[in-house]
Design a protein around this motif. Structure first.
Motif: not given
Length: 470
Positions: A141, A145, A267, A290
Motif C-alpha cells: 500500500s 500511495s 486503496f 491505484f
C-alpha cells in the motif's frame, strides 16, 4: 515490512532531522527510533493502544508493531465500556506471533506475511468488527500511495485528525516509510492548522472533505496563505463542487486528490485535480485504479457486468486485508474467488470508476434504481446550495419517490431554481420530486449525515425543515 526497517535507515542517514511533530512536540528520526526501542521490553505481543494524539502515541505505536507484535488502535473518545469490551475481544481472538528471544528487543519488522495491525471498522455503541492486516499488505500500500500521490522526502504532511482514525494512522505510517516529516495536532482546531501551514512549511494535507471545506473557506476569509501546499488528499466521500472550488481558490498550487477505498480493501481508485484545472460538476467518477490494483464490476452471482452497468465494486490486489478477526457476518466483506467487495455499488466507464453508494441506500422509484449519493453530488454543485441530502419517501404509485433537503448558501433558493439547475447534470428519472429547505443537515450524534433522520424531520414537521414543494 511496514516501516520499522525504513525508520532505522532514516535514523542512521539523518538522525537530527524532524520525523514527527505532534501537538507542538518534535521527535527527530533518532529520537523516534531510540524512544520506541526503549519501550520494547515493556511491550507485549499484543497491544491495545488507546491514546490521544501525542508523541507518546507515535513511540508506543512503533514499539507495538516491532518484531511479530500486533497492535489494535482504539479511539479514546469511545465509551469506557466499549473500550473494555474491545480489549477483551482482542485478548480472546488475537493469536500472538512468535517473538524469538534474540529479536525481542530489536526495533525491526517481522515476517512480511505476519499480522501487525488489528483494525476496527467503526466506533458505534455496539462492538465494531475487527479485521487484520499483514505487514506485506501495508508495504505494498505504501508503494502504491507514494507513487500515486507523489509523496517526496522533502514534503511536510499535516493530517489534522485523530491518529486513532485509519486515514491518519496510515498517513503517519506512510511518512515513516517514505522518510518524510509528519505533523498533527492534539485536536482539530482551524486556527492551529492555519498557523502550522503558515509557519511550519506544510506542503501536504491529508484530511476528510468537511475539514477541507472549513479550512478553505475560513482561510479565504482570513487571508491565510496556502500557496505552499502542493498536495491535498481527501478521503471519506467524494468532494462536492463547492468544497473543490473553495480549496482551489485557497490552495491554488495544489493538486487535489480524492480517492475511493475501504478499511478492508485499502486503496481502490483515485484521481488528482491539478492546479488550474476546473472540477467536473456533479460527477460520480472517482478516478482510475491505484498501481497494482484491478477493479471489476460484478453482479451478485459473480458475473462481470459490462461497462456502464451498475453492480458490486470488486477489487483484486495485494493490498486487501486478511479478513475479520471477529464480527464476520458474511456480507460486509464478500469474495468472488479472488475478487473482494464491501458492497459498494458503482460502474466503470472508459476505465474510470464511478461510485453510486451502498445498496442499502438505493431508492427504487417507478422501477428505476436511484442512488442518493448521485443526487446529492448534483445538488451540491448548484449555485446557492451549501449542502444537500436525498432520500426515498414511501409513495403509493411509485413505491418510493426521491425527495431532497438542501442547506442554502444564501437566500433565494426555490424548487423551480433547483429543478432548472439539475436539468443539465442529472437524468430526469433521478431528479427529486419534492424539495425541502433545511437549516442544517440531519446528522446523528456522531456527526454522520442521516437520510432516515431527514424523513423523520419531514414526517414530524420539524422546524428545521421548510417544504419548497415540487
Amino acid at each position: 515490512m511496514p516501516f520499522l526497517d525504513r525508520l532505522q535507515r532514516w535514523a542512521d542517514e539523518r538522525p537530527h532531522h524532524p520525523a514527527v511533530v505532534i501537538a507542538g512536540r518534535r521527535l527527530t528520526w533518532a529520537q523516534l527510533r531510540d524512544g520506541a526501542e526503549a519501550r520494547l521490553g515493556a511491550t507485549g505481543p499484543i497491544t491495545a493502544l488507546c491514546q490521544e494524539n501525542s508523541v507518546d502515541f507515535a513511540l508506543q505505536y512503533a514499539a507495538a508493531v516491532a518484531g511479530e507484535r500486533q497492535c489494535a488502535v482504539l479511539d479514546p473518545s469511545w465509551p469506557a465500556g466499549l473500550q473494555a469490551d474491545i480489549v477483551a475481544a482482542v485478548r480472546a481472538h488475537a493469536v500472538p506471533g512468535q517473538v524469538p528471544d534474540a529479536a525481542a528487543d530489536l526495533l525491526a519488522d517481522g515476517q512480511p506475511g505476519s499480522t501487525f495491525l488489528i483494525g476496527l471498522t467503526s466506533g458505534t455503541t455496539s462492538l465494531p468488527k475487527a479485521f487484520t492486516r499483514s505487514r506485506r499488505s501495508w508495504q505494498e500500500s505504501f508503494e502504491a500511495s507514494i507513487e500515486f500521490f507523489g509523496l517526496r522526502a522533502d514534503d511536510v504532511t499535516l493530517a489534522p485528525g485523530p491518529l486513532a482514525a485509519s486515514l491518519n494512522l496510515y498517513a503517519l505510517s506512510e511518512c515513516l516509510y517514505a522518510g518524510s516529516e509528519f505533523q498533527t495536532l492534539a485536536s482539530f482546531d482551524v486556527g492551529d492548522i492555519h498557523a502550522a501551514i503558515t509557519y511550519d512549511r506544510v506542503t501536504r494535507l491529508v484530511l476528510v472533505p468537511t475539514m477541507l471545506r472549513m479550512l478553505s473557506e475560513r482561510g479565504l476569509a482570513g487571508g491565510v496563505d496556502a500557496a505552499g501546499i502542493r498536495t491535498i488528499i481527501c478521503a471519506g466521500s467524494k468532494l462536492d463542487a463547492r468544497t473543490l472550488q473553495a480549496a482551489r481558490r485557497w490552495a491554488p498550487n495544489a493538486t487535489i486528490f480524492e480517492y475511493y477505498g475501504a478499511s478492508e480493501l485499502s486503496f481502490v481508485s483515485g484521481a488528482g485535480l491539478p492546479a488550474g484545472r476546473p472540477p467536473e460538476v456533479g460527477g460520480t467518477g472517482i478516478g482510475r485504479p491505484f498501481p497494482g490494483v484491478e477493479v471489476r464490476i460484478l453482479d451478485d452471482a459473480g458475473a462481470q457486468v459490462p461497462d456502464d452497468g451498475a453492480g458490486n465494486i470488486c477489487v483484486r490486489s495485494g493490498l486487501v486485508s486478511n479478513g475479520y478477526l471477529w464480527g464476520d457476518d458474511g456480507e460486509a466483506l464478500r469474495s468472488f474467488g479472488d475478487w473482494y467487495t464491501v458492497g459498494d455499488q458503482g460502474f466503470l466507464r472508459d476505465g474510470e470508476l464511478h461510485i453510486l453508494g451502498r445498496r442499502a441506500d438505493m431508492i427504487l422509484t417507478a422501477g428505476k434504481n436511484v442512488y442518493p449519493h448521485e443526487v446529492e453530488l448534483a445538488l451540491s454543485a448548484l449555485p446557492g446550495v451549501c449542502a444537500a441530502v436525498a432520500a426515498g419517501m414511501p409513495d403509493d404509485i411509485r413505491g418510493q419517490r426521491v425527495v431532497a433537503g438542501v442547506v442554502p448558501a444564501h437566500g433565494g433558493l426555490t424548487a423551480t431554481s433547483l429543478r432548472a439547475g439539475l436539468e443539465a447534470i442529472l437524468p430526469r428519472d433521478k431528479r427529486p420530486l419534492q424539495y425541502f429547505l433545511l437549516t442544517e443537515l440531519p446528522a446523528t450524534d456522531r456527526g454522520k449525515v442521516s437520510r432516515t433522520l431527514l424523513l423523520d424531520w419531514i414526517a414530524g414537521h420539524d422546524p428545521r425543515v421548510k417544504n419548497l414543494g415540487a
